[in-house]
Design a protein around this motif. Structure first.
Motif, PDB file in Angstrom:
ATOM      1  N   GLY A  49      17.037  34.413 -20.255  1.00  0.00           N
ATOM      2  CA  GLY A  49      16.852  35.735 -20.835  1.00  0.00           C
ATOM      3  C   GLY A  49      17.827  36.025 -21.956  1.00  0.00           C
ATOM      4  N   VAL A  50      19.100  35.647 -21.759  1.00  0.00           N
ATOM      5  CA  VAL A  50      20.111  35.893 -22.786  1.00  0.00           C
ATOM      6  C   VAL A  50      19.768  35.162 -24.079  1.00  0.00           C
ATOM      7  CG1 VAL A  50      22.522  35.440 -23.417  1.00  0.00           C
ATOM      8  CG2 VAL A  50      21.976  36.405 -21.175  1.00  0.00           C
ATOM      9  N   LEU A  51      19.387  33.905 -23.983  1.00  0.00           N
ATOM     10  CA  LEU A  51      19.072  33.124 -25.176  1.00  0.00           C
ATOM     11  C   LEU A  51      17.821  33.649 -25.874  1.00  0.00           C
ATOM     12  CD1 LEU A  51      19.857  29.547 -23.823  1.00  0.00           C
ATOM     13  CD2 LEU A  51      21.066  30.732 -25.659  1.00  0.00           C
ATOM     14  N   LEU A  52      16.806  34.014 -25.101  1.00  0.00           N
ATOM     15  CA  LEU A  52      15.581  34.531 -25.717  1.00  0.00           C
ATOM     16  C   LEU A  52      15.835  35.867 -26.407  1.00  0.00           C
ATOM     17  CD1 LEU A  52      12.884  33.698 -23.002  1.00  0.00           C
ATOM     18  CD2 LEU A  52      13.276  32.536 -25.175  1.00  0.00           C
ATOM     19  N   ILE A  53      16.590  36.759 -25.768  1.00  0.00           N
ATOM     20  CA  ILE A  53      16.853  38.071 -26.360  1.00  0.00           C
ATOM     21  C   ILE A  53      17.747  37.938 -27.585  1.00  0.00           C
ATOM     22  CG2 ILE A  53      17.955  40.299 -25.965  1.00  0.00           C
ATOM     23  CD1 ILE A  53      17.062  40.094 -23.052  1.00  0.00           C
ATOM     24  N   GLN A  54      18.837  37.163 -27.460  1.00  0.00           N
ATOM     25  CA  GLN A  54      19.717  36.964 -28.608  1.00  0.00           C
ATOM     26  C   GLN A  54      18.960  36.319 -29.763  1.00  0.00           C
ATOM     27  OE1 GLN A  54      23.294  34.787 -27.843  1.00  0.00           O
ATOM     28  NE2 GLN A  54      24.361  36.532 -26.920  1.00  0.00           N
ATOM     29  N   GLY A  55      18.177  35.307 -29.455  1.00  0.00           N
ATOM     30  CA  GLY A  55      17.430  34.629 -30.502  1.00  0.00           C
ATOM     31  C   GLY A  55      16.439  35.547 -31.195  1.00  0.00           C
ATOM     32  N   ALA A  56      15.718  36.362 -30.418  1.00  0.00           N
ATOM     33  CA  ALA A  56      14.753  37.280 -31.023  1.00  0.00           C
ATOM     34  C   ALA A  56      15.438  38.311 -31.907  1.00  0.00           C
ATOM     35  CB  ALA A  56      13.947  37.974 -29.918  1.00  0.00           C
ATOM     36  N   LEU A  74      28.215  26.129 -21.821  1.00  0.00           N
ATOM     37  CA  LEU A  74      28.942  25.710 -23.019  1.00  0.00           C
ATOM     38  C   LEU A  74      28.155  26.018 -24.285  1.00  0.00           C
ATOM     39  CD1 LEU A  74      30.405  22.265 -21.854  1.00  0.00           C
ATOM     40  CD2 LEU A  74      31.585  24.463 -22.030  1.00  0.00           C
ATOM     41  N   PHE A  75      26.842  25.826 -24.250  1.00  0.00           N
ATOM     42  CA  PHE A  75      26.022  26.110 -25.432  1.00  0.00           C
ATOM     43  C   PHE A  75      26.084  27.597 -25.779  1.00  0.00           C
ATOM     44  CE2 PHE A  75      22.130  27.352 -27.552  1.00  0.00           C
ATOM     45  CZ  PHE A  75      21.973  26.377 -28.522  1.00  0.00           C
ATOM     46  N   ILE A  76      25.975  28.456 -24.768  1.00  0.00           N
ATOM     47  CA  ILE A  76      26.004  29.897 -25.024  1.00  0.00           C
ATOM     48  C   ILE A  76      27.360  30.325 -25.571  1.00  0.00           C
ATOM     49  CG2 ILE A  76      25.935  32.154 -23.903  1.00  0.00           C
ATOM     50  CD1 ILE A  76      23.781  31.087 -22.064  1.00  0.00           C
ATOM     51  N   ILE A  77      28.442  29.801 -24.997  1.00  0.00           N
ATOM     52  CA  ILE A  77      29.787  30.153 -25.481  1.00  0.00           C
ATOM     53  C   ILE A  77      29.970  29.688 -26.922  1.00  0.00           C
ATOM     54  CG2 ILE A  77      32.247  29.723 -25.164  1.00  0.00           C
ATOM     55  CD1 ILE A  77      31.733  29.516 -22.173  1.00  0.00           C
ATOM     56  N   ALA A  78      29.475  28.497 -27.236  1.00  0.00           N
ATOM     57  CA  ALA A  78      29.677  27.932 -28.565  1.00  0.00           C
ATOM     58  C   ALA A  78      28.839  28.623 -29.634  1.00  0.00           C
ATOM     59  CB  ALA A  78      29.346  26.436 -28.548  1.00  0.00           C
ATOM     60  N   ASN A  79      27.716  29.234 -29.267  1.00  0.00           N
ATOM     61  CA  ASN A  79      26.787  29.739 -30.277  1.00  0.00           C
ATOM     62  C   ASN A  79      26.486  31.234 -30.171  1.00  0.00           C
ATOM     63  OD1 ASN A  79      25.766  27.089 -31.627  1.00  0.00           O
ATOM     64  ND2 ASN A  79      25.590  26.693 -29.437  1.00  0.00           N
ATOM     65  N   SER A  80      27.072  31.921 -29.191  1.00  0.00           N
ATOM     66  CA  SER A  80      26.741  33.339 -29.024  1.00  0.00           C
ATOM     67  C   SER A  80      27.165  34.181 -30.225  1.00  0.00           C
ATOM     68  CB  SER A  80      27.400  33.880 -27.752  1.00  0.00           C
ATOM     69  OG  SER A  80      28.809  33.748 -27.820  1.00  0.00           O
ATOM     70  N   SER A  81      28.232  33.781 -30.917  1.00  0.00           N
ATOM     71  CA  SER A  81      28.722  34.562 -32.068  1.00  0.00           C
ATOM     72  C   SER A  81      27.989  34.204 -33.362  1.00  0.00           C
ATOM     73  CB  SER A  81      30.220  34.342 -32.253  1.00  0.00           C
ATOM     74  OG  SER A  81      30.505  32.969 -32.487  1.00  0.00           O
ATOM     75  N   ARG A  82      27.153  33.205 -33.342  1.00  0.00           N
ATOM     76  CA  ARG A  82      26.402  32.826 -34.539  1.00  0.00           C
ATOM     77  C   ARG A  82      25.066  33.574 -34.567  1.00  0.00           C
ATOM     78  NH1 ARG A  82      26.107  26.560 -35.860  1.00  0.00           N
ATOM     79  NH2 ARG A  82      25.166  27.563 -37.684  1.00  0.00           N
ATOM     80  N   HIS A  83      24.707  34.064 -35.746  1.00  0.00           N
ATOM     81  CA  HIS A  83      23.475  34.837 -35.885  1.00  0.00           C
ATOM     82  C   HIS A  83      22.506  34.202 -36.873  1.00  0.00           C
ATOM     83  CE1 HIS A  83      25.403  37.954 -33.527  1.00  0.00           C
ATOM     84  NE2 HIS A  83      26.429  37.934 -34.369  1.00  0.00           N
ATOM     85  N   ASP A  84      22.789  32.961 -37.279  1.00  0.00           N
ATOM     86  CA  ASP A  84      21.895  32.264 -38.192  1.00  0.00           C
ATOM     87  C   ASP A  84      21.057  31.201 -37.480  1.00  0.00           C
ATOM     88  OD1 ASP A  84      24.093  30.720 -37.601  1.00  0.00           O
ATOM     89  OD2 ASP A  84      24.183  29.748 -39.572  1.00  0.00           O
ATOM     90  N   ILE A  85      21.161  31.131 -36.156  1.00  0.00           N
ATOM     91  CA  ILE A  85      20.408  30.118 -35.404  1.00  0.00           C
ATOM     92  C   ILE A  85      19.543  30.790 -34.337  1.00  0.00           C
ATOM     93  CG2 ILE A  85      22.090  28.277 -35.815  1.00  0.00           C
ATOM     94  CD1 ILE A  85      23.144  28.780 -32.971  1.00  0.00           C
ATOM     95  N   GLY A  86      18.958  31.932 -34.699  1.00  0.00           N
ATOM     96  CA  GLY A  86      18.124  32.652 -33.743  1.00  0.00           C
ATOM     97  C   GLY A  86      16.970  31.820 -33.223  1.00  0.00           C
TER      98      GLY A  86
END
Length: 388
Positions: A269-276, A205-217
């Motif tokens: 891995g997805v969260l770390l890569i997206q965040g970076a 749920l967290f990934i679905i809710a925030n994957s399109s946001r790019h200000d919370i890396g």
């Protein structure tokens, strides 16, 4: 009279303003990461003991490859049904910890003279002419890196009778106890339910809710680190004995464990890569070299963690099992690890400057979170914002 198109435009602007105002601020989005780190560590301490909770607090920072490899291993063993039988009674305690840390049996390492005397002339039960004290037994072979990273099922389950030394040699830190605690408990079932069932759902749920946001890396990075808090216990104690205790659905239990561990490794891995990527693209002083060398250190950390806490079907007995006061040690280690892991997320949550730099406006994590929960109508979005 107000024109109809002006009324429609005003209504549209009002709806747009409401939708734009009902957005979780970057600082408030770190709240779920705080809960993930702290609650997960507390559960680890109570269910797996103080050592696993304490070591998880250190391993989780660089745990992506450890979680991925552990998830692949458990998933493979479960899908192919190649775990094999457990040693003796499924609820028995003090099963010898084999392969890497089993005690050396002196009868296994007899000298050549002892073997010759035993096979040729010891028909009357006389003692051999040479004792092991005079000729000490040879050292057992060391465990290989392959056995450490991808151990045979008999090693994990405690059926391999070939003793071997640890890869790093004897050490009070790297040597687990002589025996494995293979008991099943209510705390163990609760921990499995939380780490294998509840945690992957909330992470999805967290990934679905925030994957399109790019200000919370930065928030995605700290959330990715906390994913390991729930995945690592499954990679340390695979809990196949819990499936042994079931009358039906044993393969399904193991497949759920393997799928959950592997899925959480992918989420990490997805969260770390997206965040970076988001942090670098926002270019607000991102430490790019750290992102470049992180995979190398994660590989080194994975090898070291397998030497300290290899995957086994069992673990150390919790301090609380020996005496009720031991629960304070288990709980204290979990709380310490939780605070240690939650510190980056807590720093973002309390940092108004973080909102100003990435969102363009000052914010307050607690008040922003409350306002968001009050205006957001979708229950799963609210749940993604506050669930651990």
């Amino acid at each position: 009279m107000i024109p109809l198109n002006a009324t429609a435009e005003a209504l549209q602007n009002a709806l747009y303003a409401r939708a734009s105002s009902c957005t979780l601020s970057p600082s408030a989005s770190a709240f779920s990461a705080i809960l993930s780190a702290f609650i997960g560590s507390i559960i680890n301490g109570l269910s797996s003991g103080w050592l696993v909770a304490f070591m998880t607090g250190w391993i989780a920072w660089l745990a992506i490859f450890r979680v991925l490899l552990g998830g692949i291993y458990i998933f493979y063993r479960s899908v192919t049904n190649s775990w094999g039988p457990g040693p003796g009674n499924k609820d028995s305690l003090n099963i010898p910890l084999t392969t890497a840390y089993a005690p050396i049996q002196s009868s296994t390492y007899l000298t050549a003279d002892e073997h010759a005397y035993s096979s040729n002339s010891n028909s009357h039960g006389d003692p051999p002419p040479y004792s092991s004290s005079t000729y000490p037994p040879p050292k057992p072979p060391r465990a290989s890196f392959k056995t450490m990273l991808w151990p045979p099922a008999s090693v994990v389950r405690g059926n391999d009778a070939t003793p071997q030394q640890p890869v790093w040699g004897k050490s009070k830190i790297t040597a687990p106890p002589i025996s494995l605690d293979r008991s099943t408990s209510a705390l163990g079932w609760f921990s499995w339910s939380y780490t294998a069932l509840f945690a992957p759902i909330t992470q999805t749920l967290f990934i679905i809710a925030n994957s399109s946001r790019h200000d919370i890396g930065a928030t995605k990075i700290v959330k990715g680190l906390t994913v390991a808090v729930t995945a690592l216990p499954l990679c340390i104690d695979c809990r196949v004995r819990y499936s042994d205790s079931l009358k039906w659905g044993r393969p399904i239990f193991n497949i759920i464990t393997g799928t959950s561990c592997l899925l959480q490794g992918v989420f990490c891995g997805v969260l770390l890569i997206q965040g970076a990527v988001d942090v670098v693209n926002n270019s607000w002083g991102a430490p790019v070299p750290i992102f470049a060398i992180y995979p190398l250190f994660a590989l080194i950390w994975m090898v070291a963690s397998f030497a300290v806490l290899p995957m086994r079907d069992g673990g150390r007995r919790r301090a609380g099992e020996k005496h009720w006061t031991g629960y304070f040690l288990d709980l204290g280690a979990g709380a310490f690890a939780g605070v240690f892991l939650a510190a980056p997320a807590l720093g973002l949550y309390m940092n108004a400057e973080f909102d100003r730099r990435v969102g363009g406006q000052a914010g307050d994590g607690m008040s922003d979170l409350g306002a968001y929960l009050a205006c957001e109508g979708r229950w799963w979005m609210r749940w993604a914002a506050v669930s651990p």
